[in-house]
Design a protein around this motif. Structure first.
Motif, PDB file in Angstrom:
ATOM      1  N   SER A  94       0.835  -1.206   0.000  1.00 43.72           N
ATOM      2  CA  SER A  94       0.000   0.000   0.000  1.00 43.72           C
ATOM      3  C   SER A  94       0.866   1.251   0.000  1.00 43.72           C
ATOM      4  O   SER A  94       0.586   2.222  -0.718  1.00 43.72           O
ATOM      5  N   PHE A  95       1.916   1.245   0.807  1.00 42.90           N
ATOM      6  CA  PHE A  95       2.804   2.404   0.876  1.00 42.90           C
ATOM      7  C   PHE A  95       3.504   2.631  -0.456  1.00 42.90           C
ATOM      8  O   PHE A  95       3.572   3.762  -0.960  1.00 42.90           O
ATOM      9  N   LEU A  96       4.004   1.563  -1.047  1.00 39.54           N
ATOM     10  CA  LEU A  96       4.685   1.690  -2.334  1.00 39.54           C
ATOM     11  C   LEU A  96       3.722   2.136  -3.431  1.00 39.54           C
ATOM     12  O   LEU A  96       4.094   2.928  -4.309  1.00 39.54           O
ATOM     13  N   ALA A  97       2.486   1.639  -3.375  1.00 36.08           N
ATOM     14  CA  ALA A  97       1.500   2.026  -4.391  1.00 36.08           C
ATOM     15  C   ALA A  97       1.243   3.531  -4.351  1.00 36.08           C
ATOM     16  O   ALA A  97       1.106   4.180  -5.404  1.00 36.08           O
ATOM     17  N   ARG A  98       1.189   4.103  -3.163  1.00 40.19           N
ATOM     18  CA  ARG A  98       0.998   5.548  -3.057  1.00 40.19           C
ATOM     19  C   ARG A  98       2.172   6.302  -3.685  1.00 40.19           C
ATOM     20  O   ARG A  98       1.982   7.308  -4.376  1.00 40.19           O
ATOM     21  N   LEU A  99       3.385   5.806  -3.444  1.00 42.13           N
ATOM     22  CA  LEU A  99       4.552   6.458  -4.044  1.00 42.13           C
ATOM     23  C   LEU A  99       4.510   6.380  -5.574  1.00 42.13           C
ATOM     24  O   LEU A  99       4.929   7.316  -6.265  1.00 42.13           O
ATOM     25  N   VAL A 100       4.001   5.270  -6.091  1.00 37.41           N
ATOM     26  CA  VAL A 100       3.873   5.133  -7.550  1.00 37.41           C
ATOM     27  C   VAL A 100       2.859   6.139  -8.078  1.00 37.41           C
ATOM     28  O   VAL A 100       3.114   6.853  -9.060  1.00 37.41           O
ATOM     29  N   ILE A 101       1.703   6.201  -7.444  1.00 38.75           N
ATOM     30  CA  ILE A 101       0.649   7.128  -7.867  1.00 38.75           C
ATOM     31  C   ILE A 101       1.136   8.578  -7.819  1.00 38.75           C
ATOM     32  O   ILE A 101       0.822   9.397  -8.692  1.00 38.75           O
TER      33      ILE A 101
END
Length: 476
Positions: free
Chosen positions: A442-449
């Motif tokens: 979830s944390f990495l997905a936010r950084l991608v977005i």
């Protein structure tokens, strides 16, 4: 309820479901799910925990659901105790026989109290993924669920070794007394029918704290066992000898559970004087604190010499309630966090060893304020320092996210330790690692977005967090 040999998702929102703990935003969730799916079944590396190795050596069927899921897990018993339930009624008093079904009914009667807690999430995950039962316990379903789990535990597939394989555990480290002979570890390593790797961990706390009632007796036994004389030099040599024994049995780390991470470099004469006063029972509180600080420094020096990874777990007032300690013993849920200071306390140690090649120092905390203020900046400079994963009261979904936010901008992902489950509850190991994988995704997905990390980099980091990083940090 379903066949306990399978692991169905009870519903789309259960703790074991595909989207549990993933972001609510559909676009971010899709990326998080992609990242999580890529690591969901990766092997578990557990380099610090408290499972008894005899569990795997003897490989006996678990006795009953209550002992397995309640009595042996102080995360669970402390929550029930806060509701006014005596620990003795939960099976923690060895002098009392309590019906395990009655213990289970107490959990069911108080199930709503676990809503929103990490322990409630882990229990729900275990119930749904391992036993295929709806984790919404209540008084009406208590006996039915108990019987279902008891039936599953009688099957060979639910023996400890079978579950070890089913969980995908590649490495499991235990925590052990310096004078332990480590025979279970030797026997497991020599057993051709067991392919897992179970490693001991050197835990010298009871041998380096002069304020402990058992200190003099422990040190006397240590000196007797190693044939060393009753001098500070002999004492240090005895500890080094036991470390060597642990290394020969496969240990990769030494763990230090200290109230404060004070380090002090004393000269030989001052250390000898403190040691002799400690052995004579004549050391005051200030002297005991100085001695502990010097011994933490000595433990670092030994790690530089013998290569054991040094992990530090500070900031907990152990056995906060004296009467509970007297009745039920340690590790029964009343250890409470206190403030931690690392920067000044560790400076003597880091001045001496902080940039020494091969020295690994993993710093944990239950004081969230220390992550961004001290631990991440230390790990962002000293090549020896790594940020320990959220520990104890902070090894929960929201706290893990806060931890990632607090440390990543300063230290990045690769100065962290990888997830550490730190558990005595064997069945909770996959639930805890799964929690960390979902939250990190979830944390990495936010950084991608947000355009801060590419999707390809996020996949690479996600894989490294569960494999490469813990292997490197713990020298596996």
């Amino acid at each position: 309820m379903t066949d306990p040999s399978v692991s169905p998702f009870v519903d789309e929102h259960s703790a074991a479901s595909g989207d549990a703990l993933l972001p609510a935003d559909a676009r971010t969730r899709a990326i998080a799910r992609e990242l999580y799916d890529a690591v969901a079944t990766a092997p578990i590396i557990s380099p610090h925990g408290h499972v008894d190795p005899r569990l795997l050596l003897e490989d006996q069927a678990f006795r009953d659901p209550a002992e397995l899921l309640i009595t042996g897990d102080h995360y669970v018993t402390r929550m029930l105790h806060s509701a006014g339930i005596e620990l003795g009624d939960l099976g923690l008093d060895p002098s009392r026989r309590v019906d395990s079904r009655d213990i289970w009914r107490l959990l069911a009667r108080n199930w709503d109290r676990f809503a929103g807690t990490a322990s409630g999430y882990w229990l729900s995950h275990e119930l749904s993924s391992l036993f295929g039962v709806d984790p919404e316990l209540d008084e009406d379903s208590a006996d039915r669920v108990y019987d279902h789990i008891a039936s599953a535990l009688a099957q060979p597939d639910f023996r400890p070794r079978a579950l070890f394989d089913r969980f995908g555990i590649e490495v499991l480290a235990t925590t052990d007394d310096p004078l332990d002979d480590l025979e279970p570890h030797r026997a497991l390593a020599a057993d051709p029918s067991f392919a897992g790797r179970v490693l001991p961990t050197f835990r010298p706390d009871a041998y380096v704290d002069p304020s402990a009632d058992t200190f003099v007796g422990n040190v006397s036994r240590l000196l007797d066992a190693t044939g060393e004389g009753a001098t500070f030099a002999g004492y240090v040599a005895a500890l080094a000898a036991r470390r060597a024994h642990f290394i020969a049995m496969g240990a990769v780390s030494a763990d230090h559970g200290v109230l404060e991470p004070l380090t002090v470099d004393l000269d030989r004469i001052a250390a000898e004087e403190l040691f002799q006063r400690a052995m004579a029972g004549q050391l005051d509180a200030a002297g005991a604190r100085l001695f502990r600080g010097h011994m933490l420094f000595q433990m670092a020096r030994m790690s530089v010499e013998d290569g054991l990874v040094m992990t530090v777990h500070p900031g907990v007032r152990r056995n906060h309630h004296t009467e509970t300690l007297r009745k039920y013993g340690p590790d029964t849920g009343h250890d409470i966090p206190v403030r931690t200071e690392y920067t000044e306390n560790l400076r003597p140690l880091l001045e001496a060893f902080g940039i020494v090649s091969g020295f690994h120092l993993v710093l944990f905390a239950v004081d969230e304020t220390v992550y961004s203020r001290e631990v991440a900046p230390l790990a962002g400079f000293y090549p020896s320092v790594y940020v320990g994963a959220p520990w104890w009261f902070l090894d929960a979904p929201d706290a893990i996210l806060r931890w990632r936010s607090a440390v990543t901008e300063t230290a990045g992902f690769y100065r962290s330790s990888g997830f550490i489950d730190d558990t005595r509850a064997f069945l909770s190991i996959p639930a805890r690692h799964d929690t960390a994988r979902r939250v990190d995704s979830s944390f990495l997905a936010r950084l991608v977005i947000e355009g801060r990390v590419s999707l390809a980099a996020a996949h690479r980091i996600s894989r490294d967090l569960v494999s490469t990083i813990p292997r490197e940090v713990f020298k596996l």
